[in-house]
Design an enzyme around this catalytic site. Structure first.
Site, mmCIF file in Angstrom:
data_model
loop_
_atom_site.group_PDB
_atom_site.id
_atom_site.type_symbol
_atom_site.label_atom_id
_atom_site.label_comp_id
_atom_site.label_asym_id
_atom_site.label_seq_id
_atom_site.Cartn_x
_atom_site.Cartn_y
_atom_site.Cartn_z
ATOM 1 C CB THR A 1 -10.523 -13.290 8.234
ATOM 2 O OG1 THR A 1 -9.916 -12.020 8.426
ATOM 3 C CG2 THR A 1 -11.228 -13.296 6.905
ATOM 4 C CD1 TRP B 1 -4.117 -0.181 -7.887
ATOM 5 C CD2 TRP B 1 -5.116 1.227 -6.476
ATOM 6 N NE1 TRP B 1 -4.187 -0.777 -6.656
ATOM 7 C CE2 TRP B 1 -4.789 0.056 -5.778
ATOM 8 C CE3 TRP B 1 -5.758 2.253 -5.788
ATOM 9 C CZ2 TRP B 1 -5.068 -0.123 -4.421
ATOM 10 C CZ3 TRP B 1 -6.033 2.073 -4.438
ATOM 11 C CH2 TRP B 1 -5.689 0.898 -3.767
ATOM 12 C CE LYS C 1 -17.290 -10.887 9.496
ATOM 13 N NZ LYS C 1 -17.889 -10.408 10.745
ATOM 14 C CD GLU D 1 -10.180 2.228 -0.383
ATOM 15 O OE1 GLU D 1 -10.433 3.074 0.499
ATOM 16 O OE2 GLU D 1 -10.916 2.009 -1.361
ATOM 17 N NE ARG E 1 0.194 -5.609 -9.750
ATOM 18 C CZ ARG E 1 -0.206 -4.936 -8.658
ATOM 19 N NH1 ARG E 1 0.460 -5.045 -7.524
ATOM 20 N NH2 ARG E 1 -1.251 -4.152 -8.701
ATOM 21 C CB SER F 1 -23.619 -11.477 8.311
ATOM 22 O OG SER F 1 -22.231 -11.654 8.290
ATOM 23 C CG HIS G 1 -9.239 -2.325 -14.505
ATOM 24 N ND1 HIS G 1 -10.521 -2.756 -14.727
ATOM 25 C CD2 HIS G 1 -8.680 -3.249 -13.671
ATOM 26 C CE1 HIS G 1 -10.718 -3.897 -14.062
ATOM 27 N NE2 HIS G 1 -9.617 -4.209 -13.416
ATOM 28 C CG HIS H 1 0.839 -6.746 4.433
ATOM 29 N ND1 HIS H 1 -0.172 -7.109 5.283
ATOM 30 C CD2 HIS H 1 0.227 -6.104 3.425
ATOM 31 C CE1 HIS H 1 -1.324 -6.712 4.806
ATOM 32 N NE2 HIS H 1 -1.107 -6.090 3.677
ATOM 33 C CG HIS H 2 0.448 -3.509 0.748
ATOM 34 N ND1 HIS H 2 -0.407 -4.060 -0.181
ATOM 35 C CD2 HIS H 2 -0.275 -3.356 1.879
ATOM 36 C CE1 HIS H 2 -1.601 -4.212 0.375
ATOM 37 N NE2 HIS H 2 -1.550 -3.797 1.618
ATOM 38 C CB SER I 1 -17.796 11.819 -2.758
ATOM 39 O OG SER I 1 -18.781 10.834 -2.815
ATOM 40 C CB SER I 2 -15.454 8.310 0.543
ATOM 41 O OG SER I 2 -15.098 8.110 -0.747
ATOM 42 C CG ASP J 1 -33.972 10.379 4.234
ATOM 43 O OD1 ASP J 1 -32.775 10.122 4.013
ATOM 44 O OD2 ASP J 1 -34.762 10.754 3.349
ATOM 45 C CE1 TYR K 1 -8.933 -6.950 5.917
ATOM 46 C CE2 TYR K 1 -7.298 -5.275 6.386
ATOM 47 C CZ TYR K 1 -7.626 -6.598 6.175
ATOM 48 O OH TYR K 1 -6.656 -7.549 6.213
ATOM 49 C CG HIS L 1 -3.876 -3.429 4.640
ATOM 50 N ND1 HIS L 1 -3.581 -4.273 3.595
ATOM 51 C CD2 HIS L 1 -4.624 -4.147 5.495
ATOM 52 C CE1 HIS L 1 -4.113 -5.455 3.837
ATOM 53 N NE2 HIS L 1 -4.752 -5.408 4.984
#
Lengths: 192, 544
Positions: free
Chosen positions: B347, B160, B350, B274, B469, B287, B95, B321-322, B188-189, B124, B276, B272
């Site tokens: 943040t 994951w 924004k 990732e 979890r 925006s 998931h 921080h993880h 791909s990315s 294009d 963002y 991390h």
């Protein structure tokens, strides 16, 4: 070649090089991590080779509590533990203690002990002149083994550390080292 | 236009020629795409590829969503009733992987494909053939990943985040398939990111200076650089897992001199940024939408650009921080705690700018605006719980509980996914040429926004009370709240079928959309007719 495809190619080259560089950086993190942990002494890892005892003065005014812990890799049929759980030592004093292990499996196995010190910042002040973790430890099936440990605590140990916990985890590396360890010269240190 | 210097004119002509050339070999100079399946397989058209990405993402959203339904069904009651724990672990793992790499990231890439060229006045994407490749390897990556679920021993079951030694010692043989799938997704990315960067650097219309670019283009530019910086690190991490598991290396194996904690450092160095990557394009979308429906210019455009850039830079120094509970020294804990809290500043800039844009605006609440406003409110809730998690001492309580699950679902579902929904509602008339059913869209919004809060808000309390979890069973004290959460989950899942119905209906027909269906909308994409012609801006527009 037109101007725009040329500037595209240049940019693409930089970006692809950037990608390859970052892929390399991912792997470079492995030695970098070890160097960082070593120099900053932040990972609780102790030296992997014996250190010489060079202390002239024993600081009797200070007492450090050394706690010993033992873990076994899940599924490994061994007993493993310290002979004494706690020792009170003075910085600079050479202390001798031991861990005991027993191979409960029916066959000869080779173990490797991995040390770790908590709090991590205390690791570089804990010096071992002799440790069973410096070598691989082959033990016959159904046999006990004595694992000696000789160490001293550096008098430079930061003032706010009163307790050091030394933990060993024992791993079964029989399969990994099967060839050399069983046919080659025996690793020293174990006399059951 | 006539006063433009000769060099500009030359570039313009070159671009024009290239576009024609690109389409030359497969379908000559026709303005309309060829019919049949080969159109989609061989296409190098940014709009076609954008559409492919978006449909792919929607498919993955429903597949990943179905897995979430399995998880919530199992957690409806305490005890084990529907699935085996081993299968439950596969569900939580896949998931997460599907939603991150299959739903959110391809959706943003699809939006970039559709919108970036139209927003900067380019004909294009700069690298159309690579664009085709970067999409078409993606379905195979997910085919590999999903097929592993049906193999003997099951699919990946280590979360994951695939922490070592779970992925290196205690995982099944399907780990190899997982690794290759991640490799392909990463390639791909990266190709997508290179394409976006080259397009934005080299194909802007004359007069489209950096500080005139729409924020969606800006945020995607920054995102693309983040992708190039961290996807290769992820590729390195999965490669190390592969060799540790199958080829006897000891990167993460303590017995061989490696260190499992190092895995976490490498993973989160990717992980991390990732986070963002999955939220910056959302900032760009919001925006664009909020000013359109406030009928005002975006408040603080340049501060928005700088905020995005500072968030991106800060994202490289907060990874640990993880890992507050791994036993890091106090200095490191403090460093990562303060850096993490520092992210709240850009943040906050924004969020306040969005609110200031709405302030005294002439607001109307069409579906895109509803989702955008919900984004601002609910994403901020996720931001606040993130601040709570950033506090090291508090994190020891929250770590690995449902509080964390609540936090990242607020930022990813009501953040990233809601922004994608908002984008779909905003640009769907441009894509399809039809207006969609406003009634159905509003039903979708209200069902989603209510159920998503029933689903995720109580999870905060479960986490604070100590529910861990990734566990298929739980203490009886959590039973009532989990029931509510599961009901919210089923309702949210079903609500998304409304979206599917709406999109299919809108593609098939409906009231003809004008070139600019929203009177407050701004940007080059609204100057071309709806639906956007197959080739747009073959002559670059003049931006004043």
């Amino acid at each position: 070649m037109t101007a725009s495809t040329q500037s595209n190619k240049k940019l693409i080259t930089y970006l692809v090089l950037g990608c390859l560089g970052m892929f390399g950086f991912g792997f470079a993190l492995v030695p970098l991590y070890d160097i960082m942990c070593d120099t900053l002494g932040i990972n609780g890892k102790t030296a992997t080779t014996a250190q010489a005892y060079d202390q002239q003065v024993i600081n009797k005014s200070r007492t450090i509590r050394i706690e010993f812990m033992a873990h076994i890799q899940p599924g490994m049929k061994w007993d493993f533990g310290p002979t004494t759980n706690v020792l009170e030592v003075h910085p600079g004093e050479l202390v001798k203690t031991a861990f005991v292990a027993k191979n409960n499996a029916s066959k000869r196995m080779i173990a490797q002990a991995i040390p770790s010190i908590s709090p991590g910042l205390g690791a570089k002040y804990f010096h071992k002149t002799e440790c069973f973790c410096f070598q691989q430890q082959p033990v016959d099936g159904q046999s006990p083994a004595d694992f000696p440990l000789v160490f001293f605590v550096d008098p430079q140990l930061p003032k706010d550390i009163h307790t050091l916990t030394l933990s060993y985890t024992l791993y079964d590396i029989t399969e990994k080292t099967l060839g050399e360890a069983l046919t080659g010269p025996q690793a020293q240190g174990v006399t059951p | 236009m006539t006063t433009a210097n000769p060099q500009t004119n030359e570039t313009v002509e070159t671009i024009h020629e290239e576009t024609v050339e690109t389409n030359h070999d497969d379908h000559g100079h026709h303005e309309q795409p060829p019919k049949g399946i080969m159109r989609w397989i061989l296409t190098t058209n940014h709009k076609d590829i954008g559409t492919l990405y978006l449909w792919f993402s929607l498919t993955m959203f429903f597949i990943g969503g179905a897995m979430a339904m399995v998880i919530r069904a199992e957690l409806f009651e305490p005890g084990l009733q529907l699935v085996e724990p081993h299968f439950f672990n596969q569900m939580t793992t896949v998931h997460g992987l599907i939603m991150v790499f299959g739903a959110v990231m391809p959706a943003f890439t699809g939006l970039a494909n559709w919108l970036v060229p139209m927003m900067i006045g380019a004909p294009d994407m700069a690298l159309p053939r690579m664009n085709n490749w970067s999409f078409w390897i993606l379905p195979f990556a997910f085919l590999i990943l999903l097929s592993s679920l049906f193999m003997e021993g099951g699919g990946p079951d280590f979360g994951w985040t695939f922490y070592a030694p779970l992925s290196t010692k205690y995982s099944g043989d399907s780990t190899a398939l997982f690794v290759f799938a991640i490799h392909i997704m990463g390639i791909s990315s990266i190709m997508g990111a290179i394409n976006v960067i080259v397009t934005i650097f080299n194909l802007r219309a004359p007069g489209m200076t950096w500080m005139k670019m729409p924020l969606f283009v800006w945020t995607w530019l920054v995102t693309a650089f983040l992708l190039i910086a961290v996807m290769p690190v992820l590729a390195g991490a999965v490669t190390m897992v592969l060799t540790d598991k199958f080829f006897g290396t000891s990167f993460f194996d303590a017995a061989g001199g490696g260190d499992p904690v190092m895995f976490q450092h490498i993973f989160w160095f990717f992980g991390h940024p990732e986070v963002y990557i999955m939220i910056l394009p959302a900032f760009g979308i919001v925006s664009a939408i909020i000013p359109a429906f406030s009928r005002k210019k975006l408040f603080g455009y340049s501060s928005m650009v700088y905020a995005v850039a500072s968030i991106a830079i800060l994202s490289f120094v907060v990874w640990a921080h993880h890992m507050f509970t791994t036993g890091m020294p106090k200095v490191a804990l403090l460093f990562f705690m303060y850096c993490t809290m520092l992210i709240a500043v850009p943040t906050g800039v924004k969020v306040f700018n969005w609110v200031a844009t709405m302030w005294k605006g002439s607001l109307s609440f069409e579906p895109p605006m509803l989702f955008a406003v919900a984004f601002v409110v609910l994403f901020t809730i996720g931001g606040f719980s993130g601040l709570m998690l950033a506090m090291t001492p508090a994190d020891f309580q929250y770590h690995d509980t449902y509080f964390v699950v609540a936090h990242f679902h607020y930022v990813l579902v009501t953040g990233a996914i809601f922004s994608i929904m908002a984008a779909a509602y905003y640009w769907l008339p441009k894509w399809t040429g039809h207006m969609y059913s406003m009634t159905l869209a509003k039903w979708h919004f209200w069902c989603s926004v209510i159920s998503v809060n029933v689903l995720f808000f109580p999870m905060h309390f479960l986490g604070l009370a100590g529910m861990p979890r990734r566990i298929p069973d739980y203490n009886i004290q959590f039973a009532n709240v989990n029931e509510i959460v599961s009901i919210g989950g089923f309702a949210f899942g079903l609500s998304q079928l409304l979206f599917l119905a709406l999109v299919i209906k809108c593609c098939r027909g409906g009231e003809k959309a004008p070139a600019k269906p929203w009177d407050g909308a701004e940007g080059l994409e609204w100057e071309i007719p709806s639906p956007a012609p197959y080739h747009s801006f073959t002559t670059p527009p003049e931006v004043k």
